[in-house]
Write a protein that holds these residues in place. Structure first.
Motif, PDB file in Angstrom:
ATOM      1  N   ILE A 218       0.841  -1.188   0.000  1.00  0.00           N
ATOM      2  CA  ILE A 218       0.000   0.000   0.000  1.00  0.00           C
ATOM      3  C   ILE A 218       0.885   1.251   0.000  1.00  0.00           C
ATOM      4  O   ILE A 218       1.981   1.236   0.574  1.00  0.00           O
ATOM      5  N   GLU A 219       0.392   2.293  -0.652  1.00  0.00           N
ATOM      6  CA  GLU A 219       1.210   3.493  -0.815  1.00  0.00           C
ATOM      7  C   GLU A 219       0.324   4.703  -1.089  1.00  0.00           C
ATOM      8  O   GLU A 219      -0.872   4.569  -1.372  1.00  0.00           O
ATOM      9  N   THR A 220       0.957   5.884  -1.031  1.00  0.00           N
ATOM     10  CA  THR A 220       0.264   7.102  -1.458  1.00  0.00           C
ATOM     11  C   THR A 220       0.836   7.668  -2.752  1.00  0.00           C
ATOM     12  O   THR A 220       0.134   8.324  -3.505  1.00  0.00           O
ATOM     13  N   ASP A 221       2.127   7.456  -3.021  1.00  0.00           N
ATOM     14  CA  ASP A 221       2.840   8.108  -4.121  1.00  0.00           C
ATOM     15  C   ASP A 221       2.715   9.628  -3.993  1.00  0.00           C
ATOM     16  O   ASP A 221       2.700  10.353  -4.979  1.00  0.00           O
ATOM     17  N   CYS A 222       2.569  10.094  -2.761  1.00  0.00           N
ATOM     18  CA  CYS A 222       2.407  11.528  -2.525  1.00  0.00           C
ATOM     19  C   CYS A 222       3.631  12.302  -3.024  1.00  0.00           C
ATOM     20  O   CYS A 222       4.737  11.763  -3.027  1.00  0.00           O
ATOM     21  N   PRO A 223       3.433  13.519  -3.523  1.00  0.00           N
ATOM     22  CA  PRO A 223       2.225  14.352  -3.456  1.00  0.00           C
ATOM     23  C   PRO A 223       1.196  14.086  -4.548  1.00  0.00           C
ATOM     24  O   PRO A 223       0.275  14.873  -4.740  1.00  0.00           O
ATOM     25  N   TYR A 224       1.375  12.981  -5.270  1.00  0.00           N
ATOM     26  CA  TYR A 224       0.458  12.629  -6.359  1.00  0.00           C
ATOM     27  C   TYR A 224      -0.559  11.589  -5.875  1.00  0.00           C
ATOM     28  O   TYR A 224      -0.532  11.133  -4.756  1.00  0.00           O
ATOM     29  N   CYS A 225      -1.435  11.201  -6.769  1.00  0.00           N
ATOM     30  CA  CYS A 225      -2.283  10.007  -6.637  1.00  0.00           C
ATOM     31  C   CYS A 225      -3.245  10.021  -5.459  1.00  0.00           C
ATOM     32  O   CYS A 225      -3.526   8.981  -4.856  1.00  0.00           O
ATOM     33  N   GLU A 285     -10.148  -3.301   8.365  1.00  0.00           N
ATOM     34  CA  GLU A 285      -8.969  -2.483   8.118  1.00  0.00           C
ATOM     35  C   GLU A 285      -7.785  -2.907   8.986  1.00  0.00           C
ATOM     36  O   GLU A 285      -6.639  -2.929   8.525  1.00  0.00           O
ATOM     37  N   GLU A 286      -8.050  -3.247  10.237  1.00  0.00           N
ATOM     38  CA  GLU A 286      -6.969  -3.669  11.137  1.00  0.00           C
ATOM     39  C   GLU A 286      -6.302  -4.939  10.625  1.00  0.00           C
ATOM     40  O   GLU A 286      -5.068  -5.052  10.595  1.00  0.00           O
ATOM     41  N   GLU A 287      -7.137  -5.900  10.223  1.00  0.00           N
ATOM     42  CA  GLU A 287      -6.607  -7.166   9.712  1.00  0.00           C
ATOM     43  C   GLU A 287      -5.801  -6.947   8.441  1.00  0.00           C
ATOM     44  O   GLU A 287      -4.709  -7.507   8.265  1.00  0.00           O
ATOM     45  N   LEU A 288      -6.321  -6.130   7.542  1.00  0.00           N
ATOM     46  CA  LEU A 288      -5.628  -5.875   6.283  1.00  0.00           C
ATOM     47  C   LEU A 288      -4.318  -5.137   6.526  1.00  0.00           C
ATOM     48  O   LEU A 288      -3.281  -5.485   5.946  1.00  0.00           O
ATOM     49  N   ALA A 289      -4.347  -4.119   7.384  1.00  0.00           N
ATOM     50  CA  ALA A 289      -3.133  -3.357   7.667  1.00  0.00           C
ATOM     51  C   ALA A 289      -2.030  -4.264   8.209  1.00  0.00           C
ATOM     52  O   ALA A 289      -0.855  -4.133   7.832  1.00  0.00           O
ATOM     53  N   ALA A 290      -2.398  -5.203   9.075  1.00  0.00           N
ATOM     54  CA  ALA A 290      -1.405  -6.107   9.658  1.00  0.00           C
ATOM     55  C   ALA A 290      -0.769  -6.979   8.592  1.00  0.00           C
ATOM     56  O   ALA A 290       0.450  -7.204   8.599  1.00  0.00           O
ATOM     57  N   ARG A 291      -1.576  -7.446   7.639  1.00  0.00           N
ATOM     58  CA  ARG A 291      -1.033  -8.308   6.586  1.00  0.00           C
ATOM     59  C   ARG A 291      -0.132  -7.514   5.641  1.00  0.00           C
ATOM     60  O   ARG A 291       0.947  -7.973   5.239  1.00  0.00           O
ATOM     61  N   LEU A 292      -0.554  -6.314   5.282  1.00  0.00           N
ATOM     62  CA  LEU A 292       0.244  -5.491   4.382  1.00  0.00           C
ATOM     63  C   LEU A 292       1.562  -5.083   5.039  1.00  0.00           C
ATOM     64  O   LEU A 292       2.605  -5.021   4.374  1.00  0.00           O
ATOM     65  N   PHE A 293       1.520  -4.830   6.329  1.00  0.00           N
ATOM     66  CA  PHE A 293       2.742  -4.515   7.075  1.00  0.00           C
ATOM     67  C   PHE A 293       3.732  -5.676   6.978  1.00  0.00           C
ATOM     68  O   PHE A 293       4.928  -5.472   6.722  1.00  0.00           O
ATOM     69  N   GLU A 294       3.237  -6.891   7.183  1.00  0.00           N
ATOM     70  CA  GLU A 294       4.111  -8.066   7.125  1.00  0.00           C
ATOM     71  C   GLU A 294       4.658  -8.277   5.724  1.00  0.00           C
ATOM     72  O   GLU A 294       5.823  -8.649   5.546  1.00  0.00           O
ATOM     73  N   ASN A 295       3.824  -8.067   4.700  1.00  0.00           N
ATOM     74  CA  ASN A 295       4.298  -8.199   3.315  1.00  0.00           C
ATOM     75  C   ASN A 295       5.484  -7.280   3.065  1.00  0.00           C
ATOM     76  O   ASN A 295       6.513  -7.686   2.513  1.00  0.00           O
ATOM     77  N   THR A 296       5.330  -6.019   3.476  1.00  0.00           N
ATOM     78  CA  THR A 296       6.355  -5.016   3.215  1.00  0.00           C
ATOM     79  C   THR A 296       7.610  -5.285   4.025  1.00  0.00           C
ATOM     80  O   THR A 296       8.737  -5.177   3.517  1.00  0.00           O
ATOM     81  N   ARG A 297       7.435  -5.629   5.278  1.00  0.00           N
ATOM     82  CA  ARG A 297       8.593  -5.901   6.119  1.00  0.00           C
ATOM     83  C   ARG A 297       9.412  -7.070   5.574  1.00  0.00           C
ATOM     84  O   ARG A 297      10.646  -7.012   5.545  1.00  0.00           O
ATOM     85  N   ALA A 298       8.724  -8.108   5.108  1.00  0.00           N
ATOM     86  CA  ALA A 298       9.434  -9.286   4.621  1.00  0.00           C
ATOM     87  C   ALA A 298      10.272  -8.982   3.384  1.00  0.00           C
ATOM     88  O   ALA A 298      11.389  -9.501   3.231  1.00  0.00           O
ATOM     89  N   VAL A 299       9.781  -8.140   2.502  1.00  0.00           N
ATOM     90  CA  VAL A 299      10.485  -7.866   1.250  1.00  0.00           C
ATOM     91  C   VAL A 299      11.557  -6.795   1.420  1.00  0.00           C
ATOM     92  O   VAL A 299      12.685  -6.946   0.931  1.00  0.00           O
ATOM     93  N   PHE A 300      11.230  -5.707   2.109  1.00  0.00           N
ATOM     94  CA  PHE A 300      12.109  -4.540   2.104  1.00  0.00           C
ATOM     95  C   PHE A 300      12.878  -4.276   3.397  1.00  0.00           C
ATOM     96  O   PHE A 300      13.903  -3.596   3.366  1.00  0.00           O
TER      97      PHE A 300
END
Length: 309
Positions: A218-225, A285-300
């Motif tokens: 998940i991302e914002t690509d801020c200041p765009y998008c 939202e809480e469940e999804l945020a937790a999964r996305l956090f783990e996805n990102t942490r594992a890769v980056f």
């Protein structure tokens, strides 16, 4: 709730109050970061799209806890490599030096890829040549990749497939492609990054719904998008049962330190993207945020020290 924004262009001067070279209001980066933290954003990947931007992203990451940098050359900026005083070899050598000297905060090679919607910035031949150079960076450093693809007629997937064994993993950020393109990226073992630009049309929503949660970021690509009222996703925001409410936004001419600036997206609005994704996938939202956090942490973040847990 803990969220990592994988794409924040925080080196953009608008986050210092400068628009088109003119100072419109005070530097408010500190307030922007505070609003992000209040929204649950515990980490951000600051995008490096050129040699200069990559150095600035690293500097920001050293100045603010929870920020990390990417180092690379955006496809629309690849002409800079050829124009560099030492030539392309020196340009990419300097990117490598930035990575090697800052391994504690650099988490990805990129932003890199192909963008055929904006060939007026860099021609196809230039983009192709310098995209391949960045697989060399990823292979040499062992870093994952932060990837960009726009309207490439299959060239992006073809090239990534040819070089897939050279990098550990990565994400195709700001995805706006078709269901077939998403399928190909998933088959390559890549993750897909979603922001407001990924959620403009009904077709975008339908495609996003098909992407498994375990392969999303998940991302914002801020200041765009930002998510706008004209986007198909805005209707989902209006019916969302979310605990988060966006701060007020004012025109830059009426700037106030406790308000966002209209049309300048910022990291805290990632909660809107999260809300839309949660509804599309039928999870909280809480469940999804937790999964996305783990996805990102594992890769980056597996290779760097951090205090995001």
């Amino acid at each position: 709730m803990k969220i990592i924004d994988i794409g924040a262009n925080l080196t953009d001067p608008v986050f210092r109050g400068r628009y088109r070279g003119k100072q419109a209001h005070a530097d408010d980066l500190a307030q922007i970061l505070a609003r992000a933290r209040a929204a649950g954003v515990v980490g951000m990947m600051v995008t490096g799209g050129s040699l200069k931007e990559s150095a600035a992203a690293i500097q920001l990451s050293r100045e603010h806890a929870g920020l990390f940098a990417t180092v690379g050359c955006h496809p629309t900026r690849t002409s800079e490599a050829d124009a560099h005083s030492g030539g392309a070899d020196a340009y990419f050598g300097a990117l490598r030096e930035l990575i090697d000297a800052n391994r504690d905060v650099v988490v990805a090679v990129g932003e890199c890829g192909l963008d055929y919607d904006r060939l007026h910035f860099a021609g196809k031949d230039v983009q192709l040549r310098h995209f391949e150079r960045q697989f060399e960076l990823a292979e040499a450093t062992g870093l994952p990749m932060f990837l960009h693809s726009r309207n490439t007629g299959g060239d992006f997937e073809r090239i990534v497939r040819a070089h897939r064994g050279r990098f550990s993993g990565g994400v195709v950020h700001s995805f706006t492609g078709t269901a077939d393109e998403a399928r190909q990226l998933l088959e390559l073992g890549l993750y897909i990054g979603i922001n407001g630009c990924s959620l403009k049309t009904a077709e975008n929503l339908a495609v996003t719904r098909t992407i498994p949660i375990e392969r999303l970021m998940i991302e914002t690509d801020c200041p765009y998008c930002e998510i706008r009222r004209t986007h198909a996703s805005h209707a989902l925001l209006e019916q969302a049962d979310s605990a988060w409410t966006a701060p007020d936004a004012k025109r830059k001419e009426r700037w106030a330190s406790d308000s966002m600036v209209k049309s300048r997206n910022e990291p805290c609005t990632i909660r809107q993207v999260l809300s839309v994704l949660a509804q599309l996938h039928g999870v909280g939202e809480e469940e999804l945020a937790a999964r996305l956090f783990e996805n990102t942490r594992a890769v980056f973040l597996a290779g760097v020290k951090h205090e995001l847990d």
